[in-house]
Design a protein around this motif. Structure first.
Motif, PDB file in Angstrom:
ATOM      1  N   GLY A   8     -12.770 -15.012  11.080  1.00 21.12           N
ATOM      2  CA  GLY A   8     -14.072 -14.484  10.655  1.00 21.12           C
ATOM      3  C   GLY A   8     -14.110 -12.973  10.611  1.00 21.12           C
ATOM      4  N   GLU A   9     -12.940 -12.318  10.622  1.00 18.08           N
ATOM      5  CA  GLU A   9     -12.867 -10.858  10.623  1.00 18.08           C
ATOM      6  C   GLU A   9     -12.097 -10.370   9.389  1.00 18.08           C
ATOM      7  N   PRO A  10     -12.458  -9.181   8.857  1.00 21.90           N
ATOM      8  CA  PRO A  10     -11.700  -8.614   7.728  1.00 21.90           C
ATOM      9  C   PRO A  10     -10.257  -8.314   8.128  1.00 21.90           C
ATOM     10  N   LEU A  11      -9.382  -8.224   7.127  1.00 19.70           N
ATOM     11  CA  LEU A  11      -7.964  -7.990   7.393  1.00 19.70           C
ATOM     12  C   LEU A  11      -7.392  -7.083   6.311  1.00 19.70           C
ATOM     13  N   TRP A  12      -6.672  -6.037   6.739  1.00 20.12           N
ATOM     14  CA  TRP A  12      -5.963  -5.133   5.817  1.00 20.12           C
ATOM     15  C   TRP A  12      -4.474  -5.224   6.125  1.00 20.12           C
ATOM     16  N   VAL A  13      -3.650  -5.465   5.094  1.00 19.10           N
ATOM     17  CA  VAL A  13      -2.201  -5.550   5.245  1.00 19.10           C
ATOM     18  C   VAL A  13      -1.580  -4.555   4.272  1.00 19.10           C
ATOM     19  N   GLY A  14      -0.809  -3.599   4.804  1.00 18.75           N
ATOM     20  CA  GLY A  14      -0.219  -2.564   3.966  1.00 18.75           C
ATOM     21  C   GLY A  14       0.963  -3.053   3.145  1.00 18.75           C
ATOM     22  N   ASP A  15       1.722  -4.034   3.650  1.00 13.75           N
ATOM     23  CA  ASP A  15       2.890  -4.533   2.921  1.00 13.75           C
ATOM     24  C   ASP A  15       2.971  -6.039   3.119  1.00 13.75           C
ATOM     25  N   ILE A  16       2.477  -6.801   2.153  1.00 16.44           N
ATOM     26  CA  ILE A  16       2.445  -8.255   2.298  1.00 16.44           C
ATOM     27  C   ILE A  16       3.840  -8.864   2.175  1.00 16.44           C
ATOM     28  N   THR A  17       4.799  -8.096   1.623  1.00 14.46           N
ATOM     29  CA  THR A  17       6.155  -8.638   1.496  1.00 14.46           C
ATOM     30  C   THR A  17       6.890  -8.647   2.831  1.00 14.46           C
ATOM     31  N   ALA A  18       6.359  -7.912   3.827  1.00 14.11           N
ATOM     32  CA  ALA A  18       7.016  -7.837   5.128  1.00 14.11           C
ATOM     33  C   ALA A  18       6.199  -8.491   6.236  1.00 14.11           C
ATOM     34  N   ASP A  19       5.061  -9.087   5.906  1.00 17.49           N
ATOM     35  CA  ASP A  19       4.192  -9.696   6.917  1.00 17.49           C
ATOM     36  C   ASP A  19       4.530 -11.185   7.036  1.00 17.49           C
ATOM     37  N   PRO A  20       4.918 -11.661   8.228  1.00 15.47           N
ATOM     38  CA  PRO A  20       5.336 -13.071   8.370  1.00 15.47           C
ATOM     39  C   PRO A  20       4.205 -14.063   8.141  1.00 15.47           C
ATOM     40  N   ARG A  21       2.939 -13.608   8.178  1.00 12.13           N
ATOM     41  CA  ARG A  21       1.826 -14.532   7.967  1.00 12.13           C
ATOM     42  C   ARG A  21       1.636 -14.888   6.495  1.00 12.13           C
ATOM     43  N   VAL A  22       2.228 -14.118   5.592  1.00 11.19           N
ATOM     44  CA  VAL A  22       2.016 -14.321   4.161  1.00 11.19           C
ATOM     45  C   VAL A  22       2.780 -15.555   3.683  1.00 11.19           C
ATOM     46  N   LEU A  23       2.101 -16.437   2.927  1.00 14.23           N
ATOM     47  CA  LEU A  23       2.720 -17.646   2.403  1.00 14.23           C
ATOM     48  C   LEU A  23       3.190 -17.486   0.964  1.00 14.23           C
ATOM     49  N   ARG A  24       2.623 -16.518   0.236  1.00 14.80           N
ATOM     50  CA  ARG A  24       2.975 -16.346  -1.181  1.00 14.80           C
ATOM     51  C   ARG A  24       3.857 -15.102  -1.390  1.00 14.80           C
ATOM     52  N   THR A  25       4.806 -14.894  -0.483  1.00 19.34           N
ATOM     53  CA  THR A  25       5.613 -13.678  -0.512  1.00 19.34           C
ATOM     54  C   THR A  25       6.414 -13.553  -1.804  1.00 19.34           C
ATOM     55  N   SER A  26       7.126 -14.609  -2.178  1.00 20.35           N
ATOM     56  CA  SER A  26       7.989 -14.517  -3.363  1.00 20.35           C
ATOM     57  C   SER A  26       7.173 -14.311  -4.633  1.00 20.35           C
ATOM     58  N   ILE A  27       6.007 -14.980  -4.725  1.00 14.00           N
ATOM     59  CA  ILE A  27       5.151 -14.813  -5.899  1.00 14.00           C
ATOM     60  C   ILE A  27       4.648 -13.380  -5.980  1.00 14.00           C
ATOM     61  N   ALA A  28       4.228 -12.831  -4.830  1.00 14.05           N
ATOM     62  CA  ALA A  28       3.717 -11.459  -4.797  1.00 14.05           C
ATOM     63  C   ALA A  28       4.804 -10.460  -5.163  1.00 14.05           C
ATOM     64  N   GLN A  29       6.043 -10.702  -4.689  1.00 10.88           N
ATOM     65  CA  GLN A  29       7.144  -9.781  -4.995  1.00 10.88           C
ATOM     66  C   GLN A  29       7.423  -9.746  -6.493  1.00 10.88           C
ATOM     67  N   ARG A  30       7.387 -10.900  -7.137  1.00 10.05           N
ATOM     68  CA  ARG A  30       7.644 -10.928  -8.578  1.00 10.05           C
ATOM     69  C   ARG A  30       6.560 -10.168  -9.346  1.00 10.05           C
ATOM     70  N   ALA A  31       5.330 -10.206  -8.837  1.00  5.47           N
ATOM     71  CA  ALA A  31       4.231  -9.503  -9.497  1.00  5.47           C
ATOM     72  C   ALA A  31       4.159  -8.037  -9.102  1.00  5.47           C
ATOM     73  N   GLY A  32       4.962  -7.627  -8.105  1.00  4.14           N
ATOM     74  CA  GLY A  32       4.949  -6.235  -7.663  1.00  4.14           C
ATOM     75  C   GLY A  32       3.768  -5.895  -6.774  1.00  4.14           C
ATOM     76  N   LEU A  33       3.111  -6.905  -6.207  1.00  4.88           N
ATOM     77  CA  LEU A  33       1.949  -6.674  -5.354  1.00  4.88           C
ATOM     78  C   LEU A  33       2.405  -6.361  -3.936  1.00  4.88           C
ATOM     79  N   VAL A  34       1.755  -5.382  -3.311  1.00  2.00           N
ATOM     80  CA  VAL A  34       2.206  -4.894  -2.003  1.00  2.00           C
ATOM     81  C   VAL A  34       1.100  -4.990  -0.951  1.00  2.00           C
ATOM     82  N   ALA A  35      -0.078  -4.429  -1.267  1.00  2.00           N
ATOM     83  CA  ALA A  35      -1.147  -4.331  -0.269  1.00  2.00           C
ATOM     84  C   ALA A  35      -2.197  -5.411  -0.505  1.00  2.00           C
ATOM     85  N   ALA A  36      -2.901  -5.779   0.577  1.00  2.00           N
ATOM     86  CA  ALA A  36      -3.949  -6.806   0.479  1.00  2.00           C
ATOM     87  C   ALA A  36      -5.107  -6.455   1.401  1.00  2.00           C
ATOM     88  N   MET A  37      -6.311  -6.758   0.927  1.00  2.00           N
ATOM     89  CA  MET A  37      -7.532  -6.589   1.727  1.00  2.00           C
ATOM     90  C   MET A  37      -8.325  -7.887   1.613  1.00  2.00           C
TER      91      MET A  37
END
Length: 722
Positions: free
Chosen positions: A221-250
């Protein structure tokens, strides 16, 4: 020539004064190349920008300008001064720095043009606030309009992403059937390679509580900021994000009915921690989306209920009725008496429908013409006003009856009580209308009065008042109202009313934070303004809290000459309306604070002063802004963190400094306090300062702020005269 020199000197003096209230000071040569850029804020980013632009013309530095460079260059070629021209530069992380720039042409003693010099003021914070407020307004206005929910939310995501330069936006909502979050709406930048693949690959993805970043925000129930989603172990869509060049998430939680039922997910190619004001805006926008999803779910439930109801029209009814050839009621019976009032059924027997006080949609002449032509009718809406002023709605269907001889024998049919459905529809319309009125309001007063009037007209209340919470005294004070002219005395009498916690009906709402109603103020001991209400013929009252950010900021009070108890649907709607009004008032306060802040800043820039200073609560210098003609040894970084009396001086003596300490300890205003400092070269400079104490919003002392000037020449003149 002398006249020109004096004019040039005056211009230089004005420039110096303006320079003291700026963030940048700059000079250009006759070719308009930067020869000097002085940054006063100490910001390393701005210092790096300043070093890059030396030796270059402004339009060669990547800076953009409002109105375009052609128009501005024409003004420069005409050697015209310019004031407060908006310019900006996009930084590597996608953010922008905005500056208001002013400049004057410079001529030598022979009148030849030698370049420009001027100042710049960083207004990035103000532009950010303005941009986010406009974004909130746009999204609120769009969501207040009736449109297909997923399309409306996709538009909101597009507006949000384009304003804050996010590349993809998704809204995940709860699938009650599977107990997981599934994507409900999305938007992506079509210019981003791989973004479409990222969105398409996520179409069937679901998140359980705690799974992935989305599930983590859902669970916490709290906001979350991640500076590099390709290096965060909680991320489930890492490979998809890497192909799209996406890095940060809010990510922000979306609340409905007191629980997290969705997540707002924004992703970007750039690592850019969100500014505090951006996070506040995202919190507000997530709240808007939550209210919109809750409202659309309620509307869908109403539509589904109506569809189910219509499918059972011929199988279910609340009562059955018959009429004779004169269209007088002869029989009325069923599983539910009309409005649960057996006496009303008895009263109707022997009367025609239009003789019973009922109203019909479309008017009686049109309906009677249908009856005269012996036509069948289905689901004709009718209603009756009850003694307490409320309306009860019925849907009536009927068919003509003929004897074997073909002679008309009357009508027979069924009736259904649809009051609950109509109330749900009315309250949804009222909530929509309130959202639209607040989105269109230019100021808090007109928006508040329009909402009060809309509630009064929708619910047949005679008038409405708003009592605002005075935080310092913790009491409710009359703030605004709407009423017809005949209740003018009642409103005027209300202006002096003040309610402490627990006092009167308004004070009870302040204490409990819950809606409250009084059936008859003449006999209710909780009512304080009994004489005022009786003089205006008002009896019933309904009050509910106005909420902003989970705290009560005021109370709305509605009155009626009829005895009536608000139904559950109105009480539920009051919570939504109270929250809408609270958010609106809070937003208008923020806008007003921004305008006042800008006015104070402009008034400061117009002050004629040689330097500006600020101290903290212990009288230590926190800021000293001065021109190049002042000794840096006493007004530079060495002075910051020290009190005035800790810096070596030649005057006043210890008694004079002690008197100053006593003066500021008493939080008194300071006017023309004089002191002298000896410079490293042996000469003495004299100064006079003036200042005023500063206080926080809660009344806490936070230091002094003021201006000062060099009075060395005045002191020398005094010595010569002496």
């Amino acid at each position: 020539m002398a006249k020109r020199i004096r004019k040039t000197a005056r211009g230089m003096a004005r420039t110096v004064v303006s320079n003291l209230s700026s963030d940048w000071y700059w000079e250009q040569d006759a070719e308009l190349r930067f020869t000097r850029v002085q940054v006063r804020s100490g910001d390393p980013v701005e210092q790096a920008l300043a070093e890059k632009i030396l030796g270059r013309k402004r339009w060669e530095t990547g800076i953009e300008i409002e109105g375009g460079w052609d128009e501005h260059r024409a003004a420069l070629e005409a050697r015209a001064p310019f004031r407060d021209v908006l310019m900006w530069r996009e930084l590597d992380d996608g953010s922008r720095r905005y500056v208001l720039t002013s400049g004057d042409p410079v001529f030598d003693a022979r009148g030849r043009f030698t370049g420009y010099r001027g100042i710049g003021r960083d207004i990035t914070a103000q532009k950010r606030v303005e941009r986010l407020l406009r974004l909130e307004h746009r999204i609120m206005r769009r969501l207040a309009q009736t449109s297909e929910p997923q399309a409306a939310l996709a538009w909101a995501l597009q507006a949000l992403c384009e304003t804050e330069r996010w590349d993809c936006g998704e809204i995940w909502t709860l699938d009650e059937r599977t107990g997981t979050l599934r994507r409900y709406a999305h938007w992506f930048d079509p210019a981003l390679d791989g973004a479409r693949d990222f969105i398409q690959a996520s179409a069937e993805v679901t998140f359980a509580p705690g799974a992935g970043l989305v599930g983590h925000v859902w669970q916490s129930g709290e906001p979350l900021w991640v500076g590099d989603i390709t290096a965060d172990p909680r991320v489930l869509r890492t490979s998809i994000a890497q192909r799209a060049g996406l890095v940060a998430a809010m990510l922000f939680p979306i609340w409905t009915t007191g629980r997290v039922t969705g997540v707002l997910d924004l992703t970007s190619r750039r690592m850019r921690p969100p500014h505090k004001r951006v996070q506040q805006a995202l919190h507000v926008i997530a709240g808007m989306i939550g209210q919109y999803l809750e409202r659309t779910a309620a509307e869908q439930a109403v539509r589904e209920s109506e569809a189910r109801f219509r499918s059972l029209t011929h199988l279910s009814s609340d009562w059955y009725w018959e009429q004779d050839p004169e269209l007088r009621f002869t029989r009325m019976e069923g599983r539910e008496a009309i409005f649960q009032d057996p006496s009303l059924r008895t009263t109707l027997i022997g009367k025609r429908r239009w003789e019973t006080g009922l109203e019909v949609e479309g008017g009686w002449p049109a309906h009677r013409a249908l009856l005269d032509s012996r036509q069948t009718f289905h689901d004709v809406l009718m209603w009756r006003e009850m003694d307490d002023g409320t309306l009860r709605y019925i849907c009536v269907s009927g068919e003509p009856v003929f004897r074997p001889s073909g002679e008309f024998a009357g009508y027979r049919g069924i009736g259904r009580n649809v009051t609950d459905e109509k109330r749900a529809e009315q309250m949804l319309k009222l909530e929509h209308k309130v959202a639209g009125l607040l989105a269109e309001a230019e100021d808090s007063a007109s928006g508040l009065r329009n909402v009060i009037r809309a509630v009064c007209e929708a619910e047949n209340w005679a008038c409405g008042r708003y009592f605002r919470l005075d935080e310092s005294a913790r009491v409710l004070r009359f703030h605004d109202a709407w009423a017809p002219p005949e209740l003018g005395k009642y409103i005027e009498g209300s202006r002096r009313l003040v309610y402490a916690t627990g006092e009167g009906l308004a004070g009870k709402v302040l204490a409990s934070g819950e809606p409250l109603w009084s059936q008859d103020g003449r006999f209710d001991p909780r009512v304080r303004e009994r004489a005022l209400a009786e003089g205006s013929g008002l009896r019933g009252a309904f009050l509910f809290p106005v909420i902003s950010e989970a705290r009560l900021v005021g109370v709305l009070s509605f009155a009626s000459p009829k005895l009536r108890e608000p139904d559950k649907r109105l009480r539920d709607a009051s919570r939504v309306i109270g929250s809408q009004v609270g958010q609106f008032l809070q937003r208008k306060l923020a806008e007003e604070a921004l305008r006042e802040s800008e006015e104070r800043f402009r008034s400061l820039t117009q002050m004629s002063s040689d330097f500006f200073w600020e101290t903290d609560e212990a009288h230590r210098f926190t800021q000293l802004v001065h021109g190049p003609n002042y000794p840096d040894e006493y007004m530079g970084r060495a002075a910051l963190g020290k009190t005035a009396w800790e810096i070596p001086s030649v005057s006043p003596d210890e008694a004079g400094w002690a008197a100053l300490r006593m003066h500021v300890d008493q939080r008194l205003s300071l006017r023309d306090f004089e002191f002298g400092r000896r410079l490293s070269g042996g000469s003495v400079r004299y100064f006079a300062v003036s200042g005023e104490p500063r206080f926080a919003g809660d009344g806490r002392f936070i230091g002094y702020r003021g201006v000062g000037r060099d009075i060395t020449e005045i002191m020398l003149a005094r010595e010569r005269m002496s």
